[in-house]
Scaffold this motif. Structure first.
Motif, short mmCIF file in Angstrom:
data_model
loop_
_atom_site.label_atom_id
_atom_site.label_comp_id
_atom_site.label_asym_id
_atom_site.label_seq_id
_atom_site.Cartn_x
_atom_site.Cartn_y
_atom_site.Cartn_z
N GLY A 24 0.85 -1.19 0.00
CA GLY A 24 0.00 0.00 0.00
C GLY A 24 0.88 1.23 0.00
O GLY A 24 1.55 1.52 -1.00
N GLU A 167 -4.26 -9.71 -10.94
CA GLU A 167 -3.69 -8.42 -10.55
C GLU A 167 -4.34 -7.34 -11.42
O GLU A 167 -4.38 -7.45 -12.64
CB GLU A 167 -2.16 -8.45 -10.74
N HIS A 238 -5.56 -4.17 3.49
CA HIS A 238 -5.51 -3.51 4.80
C HIS A 238 -5.79 -2.01 4.65
O HIS A 238 -6.13 -1.36 5.61
CB HIS A 238 -4.13 -3.71 5.44
N VAL A 245 -8.44 -1.98 -4.95
CA VAL A 245 -9.23 -1.42 -6.06
C VAL A 245 -10.57 -2.16 -6.12
O VAL A 245 -10.60 -3.37 -6.35
CB VAL A 245 -8.48 -1.56 -7.40
N GLY A 461 1.35 -4.82 7.77
CA GLY A 461 0.58 -5.97 7.28
C GLY A 461 -0.91 -5.73 7.30
O GLY A 461 -1.57 -5.75 6.28
P1 NAD Z 1 1.32 -3.74 -2.67
O1 NAD Z 1 0.59 -2.49 -2.34
O2 NAD Z 1 2.72 -3.65 -3.13
O3 NAD Z 1 0.50 -4.57 -3.75
C1 NAD Z 1 -0.88 -4.79 -3.69
C2 NAD Z 1 -1.32 -5.20 -5.09
O4 NAD Z 1 -2.72 -5.53 -5.10
C3 NAD Z 1 -1.15 -4.05 -6.09
O5 NAD Z 1 -0.34 -4.50 -7.15
C4 NAD Z 1 -2.57 -3.71 -6.53
O6 NAD Z 1 -2.63 -3.30 -7.88
C5 NAD Z 1 -3.27 -5.06 -6.32
N1 NAD Z 1 -4.73 -4.94 -6.15
C6 NAD Z 1 -5.41 -4.08 -5.37
N2 NAD Z 1 -6.74 -4.32 -5.43
C7 NAD Z 1 -6.88 -5.36 -6.29
C8 NAD Z 1 -8.01 -6.09 -6.74
N3 NAD Z 1 -9.24 -5.81 -6.31
N4 NAD Z 1 -7.81 -7.12 -7.61
C9 NAD Z 1 -6.56 -7.44 -8.03
N5 NAD Z 1 -5.47 -6.77 -7.64
C10 NAD Z 1 -5.62 -5.76 -6.76
O7 NAD Z 1 1.21 -4.67 -1.37
P2 NAD Z 1 2.11 -5.97 -1.01
O8 NAD Z 1 3.39 -5.53 -0.45
O9 NAD Z 1 2.11 -6.92 -2.13
O10 NAD Z 1 1.25 -6.56 0.19
C11 NAD Z 1 -0.04 -7.10 -0.06
C12 NAD Z 1 -0.79 -7.27 1.23
O11 NAD Z 1 -0.20 -8.31 2.00
C13 NAD Z 1 -0.78 -6.03 2.11
O12 NAD Z 1 -2.01 -5.90 2.77
C14 NAD Z 1 0.31 -6.30 3.08
O13 NAD Z 1 0.13 -5.59 4.26
C15 NAD Z 1 0.16 -7.80 3.28
N6 NAD Z 1 1.43 -8.43 3.64
C16 NAD Z 1 1.48 -9.77 3.69
C17 NAD Z 1 2.66 -10.43 4.03
C18 NAD Z 1 2.73 -11.91 4.11
O14 NAD Z 1 3.78 -12.47 4.33
N7 NAD Z 1 1.65 -12.59 3.94
C19 NAD Z 1 3.80 -9.71 4.33
C20 NAD Z 1 3.74 -8.36 4.26
C21 NAD Z 1 2.57 -7.73 3.90
#
Ligand code: NAD
Length: 521
Positions: A24, A167, A238, A245, A461
């Motif tokens: 985010g 995505e 989050h 989106v 997260g």
């Molecule tokens: P990011 O913001 O880099 O990427 C999120 C992606 O989701 C973007 O590319 C966006 O275009 C896409 N997106 C948004 N809405 C969408 C939709 N409706 N349909 C399809 N694609 C959509 O975030 P990130 O670093 O990849 O983290 C993703 C999530 O996972 C966050 O909420 C983060 O806090 C959490 N997270 C998870 C872990 C883990 O180990 N599981 C670790 C860190 C963060």
């Protein structure tokens, strides 16, 4: 400073022009002026001084001592009853704070390579618990190919499975395919399903990305009567304004609406997330293994009117807790020289020293073959305390022998220094999920143990108000004091994770705690 600059390198960060690293709006510094200020202070900082950073802004340099951290940070923190998204956003707009995500503000982020083994291990546990130990001939439906989410394709392939990742942003899909993090892009859902079914039929590992909105594609699949073996999601749910989106609008429309009418956008996101999670639950009812992948999507759905969303399990309590109880978790080392040879030299040591640990050797071979370095060369490997201590000793030895070109940075993802009731600390046996003393103790302990950087933050997260966590980094050079710091911080940091789980009642952690002598008699 190398780590700060690395986290903002265009190869590493998701949107470096806005200082956004990943997750985010997770930022490495509050604004341009702060980034420049930090850079300047770090250049001048002496070995007996400590720089204080408040939510991404440098605020002071104090005299300290060589064993003290060079940098301490507090980030995104608000008084507990003010700790909500709206208050935070208001203060952020006024330039008073910044969102630091988990590893963005503390400069420990190294791109998707940092979370790759965690992702592979999560899917590995899914395979072990539900599919006899492998994802061969199985397929995973997921979404989000952002900073962290883009680890999923290789994470599934590592377990010989097939993945379809949806995505919404085509440029992210293209970036992942270009960087070999995902094998191919499908033209539409029909082609995506053809590619998935073909690989499943041949029992081949394959990763397919589809440009689309997850909520929409998930619903389309349900309508077609298609049930994947596994369903999850890593959109940045989050943050319903900047990370998610909603279905029904294009990406350019979303960008405009966010700026013009944030309340309207949030309303669409809330309604969209309910449909999104309803679709995930319907897959679950039809027999798919479904789990929340750490983005707080369940809570967002509950808050928007879907009370049953927590029937979906969370990934840490369902799959990873056993590792954390025994102190085995994500450890990473970063070559500040920028030279891959430093990482390969350590790979060689690991392959020889831990040759009987198949999880480790298999991982290192896979990482060498398949995981591209992003920015500074780095390696992540899940190691226990003894293994980490051995590695730290070897790094020191190799530096002293002149066999590594420059110091290394040691850091990690979170294991014990975190309170996150819907993620890392969900379903603790004693009900202590929301107790947030542990990360604070972890931060204090790391600071007195000799960490080079300690950071206490919130919101990583799962978003503002839902987690508290502590980042730490220790720089290892050839000096005596550095070796002592690295050994001590390693013991403190892993030890804190073990005692947090022991205190919650896990017998495996209690055994470890006794073995290392951490417990209080
Ligand atoms: P990011 O913001 O880099 O990427 C999120 C992606 O989701 C973007 O590319 C966006 O275009 C896409 N997106 C948004 N809405 C969408 C939709 N409706 N349909 C399809 N694609 C959509 O975030 P990130 O670093 O990849 O983290 C993703 C999530 O996972 C966050 O909420 C983060 O806090 C959490 N997270 C998870 C872990 C883990 O180990 N599981 C670790 C860190 C963060």
């Amino acid at each position: 400073m190398r780590l700060l600059l690395n986290s903002l390198d265009p190869e590493v960060a998701e949107c470096p022009e806005e200082l956004i690293v990943y997750g985010g709006t997770g930022k490495a510094a509050r604004d341009r002026e702060s980034a420049e200020g930090i850079r300047k202070e770090l250049t001048q900082l002496k070995d007996d001084e400590t720089l204080l950073i408040q939510s991404g802004k440098p605020v002071a340099v104090f005299p300290s001592h060589p064993f003290a951290p060079r940098v301490i940070m507090a980030g995104s923190l608000l008084v507990p009853s003010y700790s909500d998204y709206d208050t935070f956003s208001r203060l952020e707009r006024r330039g008073l704070t910044a969102f630091g995500q988990t590893t963005a503000s503390c400069w420990a982020y190294i791109g998707s390579q940092g979370v790759m083994e965690g992702t592979a291990n999560t899917y590995g546990e899914v395979a072990r618990r539900h599919f006899g130990g492998t994802l061969r001939g199985r397929w995973v439906l997921t979404a989000g190919l952002g900073g962290m989410g883009s680890a999923q394709p290789l994470g599934v392939e590592y377990n010989d499975g097939v993945v379809l990742a949806v995505e919404v942003d085509e440029s992210k899909v293209d970036r992942r395919v270009r960087n070999s993090l995902c094998q191919m892009k499908a033209a539409d859902l029909d082609e995506a399903l053809f590619l998935v079914r073909e690989a499943v039929g041949r029992k081949e590992a394959r990763s397919v990305a589809l440009v689309g909105n997850a909520a929409q594609v998930f619903r389309d699949l349900l309508k077609r009567g298609v049930t994947p073996d596994v369903v999850t999601d890593q959109t940045a749910a989050h943050d319903l304004l900047n990370g998610y989106v909603p279905a029904g609008i294009s990406l350019p429309e979303a960008v405009k609406l966010r700026a013009d009418a944030p309340e309207k956008y949030l309303d669409l996101s809330r309604r969209g997330i309910v449909e999104h999670v309803k679709a995930m639950m319907e897959f679950m009812h039809r027999g798919a293994v479904v789990f929340d992948y750490g983005n707080n999507i369940r809570h967002q759905a509950v808050a928007a009117g879907l009370p049953e969303a927590f029937e979906i399990p969370g990934f840490v309590s369902a799959y990873l807790r056993d590792y954390f109880c025994v102190g085995r978790g994500p450890f990473r080392w970063i070559a500040l020289s920028g030279q891959p040879e430093d990482i390969y030299a350590l790979d060689e040591f690991i392959l020889a020293e831990f040759k009987d640990d198949e999880e480790i050797t298999h991982w290192i071979h896979f990482a060498q073959e398949r995981i591209p370095f992003q920015g500074l060369p780095a390696r992540t490997c899940w190691l226990n305390l003894d293994q980490r201590l051995r590695l730290v000793q070897v790094i020191t030895d190799l530096l002293r022998q002149g066999k590594l070109a420059a110091p290394l940075a040691l850091t990690r993802d979170h294991m014990g220094s975190v309170a996150s009731p819907w993620r890392e600390t969900e379903k603790m046996p004693d009900g202590s999920d929301s107790i947030a003393d542990w990360p604070v103790l972890g931060g204090l302990l790391n600071a007195i143990s000799g960490a080079s950087l300690v950071s206490i933050q919130q919101g990583g997260g799962v978003g503002v108000g839902y987690s508290l966590h502590t980042g730490m980094t220790v720089i290892v050079d050839a000096s005596e004091i550095s070796a002592k710091k690295a050994q001590q911080v390693t013991v403190s940091d892993v030890g804190l994770g073990i005692i947090r789980h022991a205190d919650a009642g896990y017998t495996s952690a209690q055994r470890m705690s006794r073995q290392y002598g951490f417990h209080v008699d």
